[in-house]
Design a protein around this motif. Structure first.
Motif, mmCIF file in Angstrom:
data_model
loop_
_atom_site.group_PDB
_atom_site.id
_atom_site.type_symbol
_atom_site.label_atom_id
_atom_site.label_comp_id
_atom_site.label_asym_id
_atom_site.label_seq_id
_atom_site.Cartn_x
_atom_site.Cartn_y
_atom_site.Cartn_z
ATOM 1 N N LEU A 1 0.815 -1.052 -0.287
ATOM 2 C CA LEU A 1 0.258 0.554 -0.146
ATOM 3 C C LEU A 1 1.554 0.943 -0.261
ATOM 4 C CD1 LEU A 1 -2.834 -0.698 2.566
ATOM 5 C CD2 LEU A 1 -2.757 -0.318 0.276
ATOM 6 N N ILE A 2 2.432 1.121 0.782
ATOM 7 C CA ILE A 2 3.005 2.326 0.899
ATOM 8 C C ILE A 2 4.361 1.893 0.770
ATOM 9 C CG2 ILE A 2 1.625 3.790 2.817
ATOM 10 C CD1 ILE A 2 3.977 3.065 4.351
ATOM 11 N N GLN A 3 5.525 3.255 0.136
ATOM 12 C CA GLN A 3 6.821 2.496 -0.299
ATOM 13 C C GLN A 3 7.129 3.802 0.699
ATOM 14 O OE1 GLN A 3 7.713 3.050 -3.916
ATOM 15 N NE2 GLN A 3 7.129 0.887 -4.808
ATOM 16 N N GLY A 4 8.855 3.233 1.468
ATOM 17 C CA GLY A 4 9.206 5.001 2.120
ATOM 18 C C GLY A 4 8.789 4.968 3.888
ATOM 19 N N GLU A 5 8.590 5.721 4.178
ATOM 20 C CA GLU A 5 8.929 5.570 5.689
ATOM 21 C C GLU A 5 7.530 6.985 6.301
ATOM 22 O OE1 GLU A 5 12.531 7.243 7.835
ATOM 23 O OE2 GLU A 5 13.752 5.411 7.692
ATOM 24 N N ILE A 6 6.822 6.746 6.911
ATOM 25 C CA ILE A 6 5.618 7.307 6.870
ATOM 26 C C ILE A 6 6.012 9.059 7.822
ATOM 27 C CG2 ILE A 6 3.604 7.501 8.784
ATOM 28 C CD1 ILE A 6 3.061 4.839 8.379
ATOM 29 N N LEU A 7 5.107 9.892 7.245
ATOM 30 C CA LEU A 7 5.513 11.297 7.639
ATOM 31 C C LEU A 7 4.555 11.094 8.490
ATOM 32 C CD1 LEU A 7 7.626 12.991 4.464
ATOM 33 C CD2 LEU A 7 8.428 11.865 6.786
ATOM 34 N N ASP A 8 3.668 11.158 7.575
ATOM 35 C CA ASP A 8 1.538 11.625 8.290
ATOM 36 C C ASP A 8 1.064 10.957 7.701
ATOM 37 O OD1 ASP A 8 -0.226 13.068 9.892
ATOM 38 O OD2 ASP A 8 0.137 15.152 8.714
ATOM 39 N N ILE A 9 -0.556 11.004 8.449
ATOM 40 C CA ILE A 9 -1.985 9.862 8.185
ATOM 41 C C ILE A 9 -2.672 10.908 8.753
ATOM 42 C CG2 ILE A 9 -3.213 7.766 8.493
ATOM 43 C CD1 ILE A 9 -1.037 6.624 9.722
ATOM 44 N N ASN A 10 -3.141 10.638 6.905
ATOM 45 C CA ASN A 10 -4.624 11.613 7.161
ATOM 46 C C ASN A 10 -6.333 11.078 7.118
ATOM 47 O OD1 ASN A 10 -3.535 14.346 7.812
ATOM 48 N ND2 ASN A 10 -2.744 14.223 5.331
ATOM 49 N N LEU A 11 -6.648 11.717 7.117
ATOM 50 C CA LEU A 11 -8.419 10.144 6.929
ATOM 51 C C LEU A 11 -9.194 10.978 6.504
ATOM 52 C CD1 LEU A 11 -8.361 8.622 10.726
ATOM 53 C CD2 LEU A 11 -7.332 7.627 8.633
ATOM 54 N N SER A 12 -10.256 10.359 5.724
ATOM 55 C CA SER A 12 -11.049 10.862 4.885
ATOM 56 C C SER A 12 -12.534 10.412 5.685
ATOM 57 C CB SER A 12 -11.399 11.033 3.817
ATOM 58 O OG SER A 12 -10.713 12.080 2.754
ATOM 59 N N SER A 13 -13.912 10.917 6.179
ATOM 60 C CA SER A 13 -14.385 10.356 7.046
ATOM 61 C C SER A 13 -15.822 10.625 6.526
ATOM 62 C CB SER A 13 -14.328 10.191 8.516
ATOM 63 O OG SER A 13 -13.331 10.121 8.930
ATOM 64 N N SER A 14 -17.031 10.142 6.690
ATOM 65 C CA SER A 14 -18.149 9.851 6.234
ATOM 66 C C SER A 14 -18.708 10.590 7.243
ATOM 67 C CB SER A 14 -19.468 8.876 6.151
ATOM 68 O OG SER A 14 -19.215 8.246 7.788
ATOM 69 N N PRO A 15 -20.428 11.528 6.780
ATOM 70 C CA PRO A 15 -20.735 12.237 7.535
ATOM 71 C C PRO A 15 -21.069 11.835 9.797
ATOM 72 C CG PRO A 15 -21.757 12.611 5.849
ATOM 73 C CD PRO A 15 -20.823 11.604 6.148
ATOM 74 N N GLU A 16 -21.070 10.034 9.204
ATOM 75 C CA GLU A 16 -21.494 9.390 10.626
ATOM 76 C C GLU A 16 -20.358 9.119 11.105
ATOM 77 O OE1 GLU A 16 -22.188 8.550 7.833
ATOM 78 O OE2 GLU A 16 -24.171 9.784 7.977
#
Length: 440
Positions: free
Chosen positions: A265-280
């Motif tokens: 799912l990824i390559q490299g080292e994680i710098l940050d994580i962002n989430l997109s959520s439903s209204p609920e």
């Protein structure tokens, strides 16, 4: 009252599954691969290998193992690619010490024996119930699960067709445990609802289920990218006191990186994580920023990569923290004596002078007065050092499972409030009907 409408389902199935309901539709369940398989039955067994048939006495164990890409029957020293095992009477068959209904097919598999249980569909459903929910739950909730499980099985008969069976015995299909997973209550309800399935426009519905929704189910579109008219978001407010009504899990940054990289799912080292959520509040998409770029994928794939048991659901919020640990360091000032104030052996080895004699007598007198050989507690200086433990991601959420379709704990809550089985199913699968299935 349930509407019992006869639904003719013309199914073209494999492996002898296109049999009439009266003849009992049978399914094949892959139990597992084992190094050795042992079978017995109190009523005796019949073994078929090619065109040959053998009779096995009551309670007599027979042993099979893989050898050179074939199945070897050890007692008869016979090699074959497949072996069929049937009970002589209506008694159950023991695989090892575990009882199962129906018959068995065993095949050679790389490094072991593939054990397949062949049995009527309704008996298969009986062997799934206690692994899904408690038989002590309200009967209307149990009946709802039974109808959904039966519909799910019929809809997915071809899932493992290329492998020579219908279902595996894990969560990938439905967890199945044979007779040990049965209960008299659920067995009775299965017989009472025999043949009842959920349909949409007179076709078997693509039903799914999960443990807890967290208060609001999810749509198939958001989870799997496929729009299904009756697998949509619905409220499930009956889950306030469920086992996973709230939870918190923590992953170190290195754990996330390893899991997400292994899932490609990824390559490299994680710098940050962002989430997109439903209204609920359920997470729909995860965007990971790394040293190699940005990677976006559905929250369901994120949960799958981390492990569905480690991350209970996609209904969560996340916070990034730097973990710190305080190290406690204790020191003794140089003025503090570290030796016991009165050590006979040490004093006896000294070259005594007058001062030594005076000190010895004084210390011995002090010991006699205290009546114990305990040194006074030395003065300790405590220092604390804060050490970084790296970045961690904390997930706070609710619910358990993918969140689509029937919420098992939600169904329990509805039944406890007086809702019937049809009402429960209508809520979680809007637009579907309960119908009676027959087979031609």
């Amino acid at each position: 009252m349930l509407k019992k409408i006869v639904l003719i389902l013309c199914l073209v199935l494999f492996g002898g599954l296109n049999e009439g309901w009266g003849k009992e539709l049978e399914v094949k369940v892959n139990l597992n691969k084992a190094k050795e398989a042992v079978f017995s039955s109190s009523g005796g067994l019949k073994v078929e290998i090619g065109k040959r048939s053998f009779s096995v006495p009551s309670s007599y164990p027979i042993h099979f193992k893989e050898e050179g890409g074939k199945i070897k029957w050890e007692e008869e020293n016979i090699l074959s690619s497949e072996v069929y095992i049937y009970p002589k009477s209506k008694e159950v068959v023991l695989w090892g010490k575990r009882p199962y209904r129906g018959s068995f097919i065993i095949k050679a598999s790389k490094g072991g024996v593939l054990v397949i249980n062949k049995l009527p569909l309704e008996d298969y459903i009986k062997g799934t119930m206690k692994l899904e929910l408690s038989p002590s739950w309200p009967e209307e909730a149990l009946k709802a699960q039974i109808i959904v499980s039966r519909t799910y099985a019929l809809k997915n008969l071809r899932r493992h067709e290329e492998e020579g069976f219908n279902f595996c015995a894990t969560e990938h299909c439905q967890r199945y445990g044979g007779i040990n997973a049965e209960d008299p209550v659920t067995n009775r309800l299965i017989e009472e609802t025999k043949g009842l399935v959920l349909t949409y426009h007179d076709e078997l519905a693509s039903v799914v289920f999960h443990s807890e929704s967290g208060g609001f189910t999810e749509s198939a579109l958001n989870v799997w990218g496929k729009e299904v008219p009756y697998l949509i978001e619905v409220p499930s407010p009956w889950e306030e006191n469920t086992p996973h009504s709230s939870w918190e899990v923590e992953f170190k940054k290195e754990e996330l990186e390893e899991s997400l990289r292994e899932a490609h799912l990824i390559q490299g080292e994680i710098l940050d994580i962002n989430l997109s959520s439903s209204p609920e509040g359920r997470v729909e998409e995860v965007r990971v920023i790394t040293t190699e770029g940005e990677f976006s994928f559905p929250a369901s794939r994120f949960r799958e990569a981390l492990g569905s048991e480690k991350l209970p659901s996609t209904f969560f919020v996340m916070k990034k923290v730097e973990k710190e640990q305080k190290l406690r360091k204790e020191t003794f000032p140089s003025s503090t004596p570290l030796l016991s104030p009165f050590d006979y052996e040490e004093w006896m080895e000294k070259d005594w002078d007058l001062d030594d004699i005076i000190n010895f007598l004084k210390m011995r007198e002090e010991k006699r007065n205290k009546k114990e050989d305990i040194a006074p507690a030395p003065r300790v200086v405590v220092e604390e050092e804060v050490v970084s433990q790296g970045i961690a991601f904390i997930f706070e959420g609710k619910g358990y499972g993918h969140g689509v379709g029937l919420s098992q704990w939600g169904a329990k809550g509805m039944a406890e409030e007086g809702f019937s089985c049809p009402e429960i199913l209508d809520h979680y699968f809007p637009g579907c009907k309960i119908q009676k299935a027959t087979f031609k």
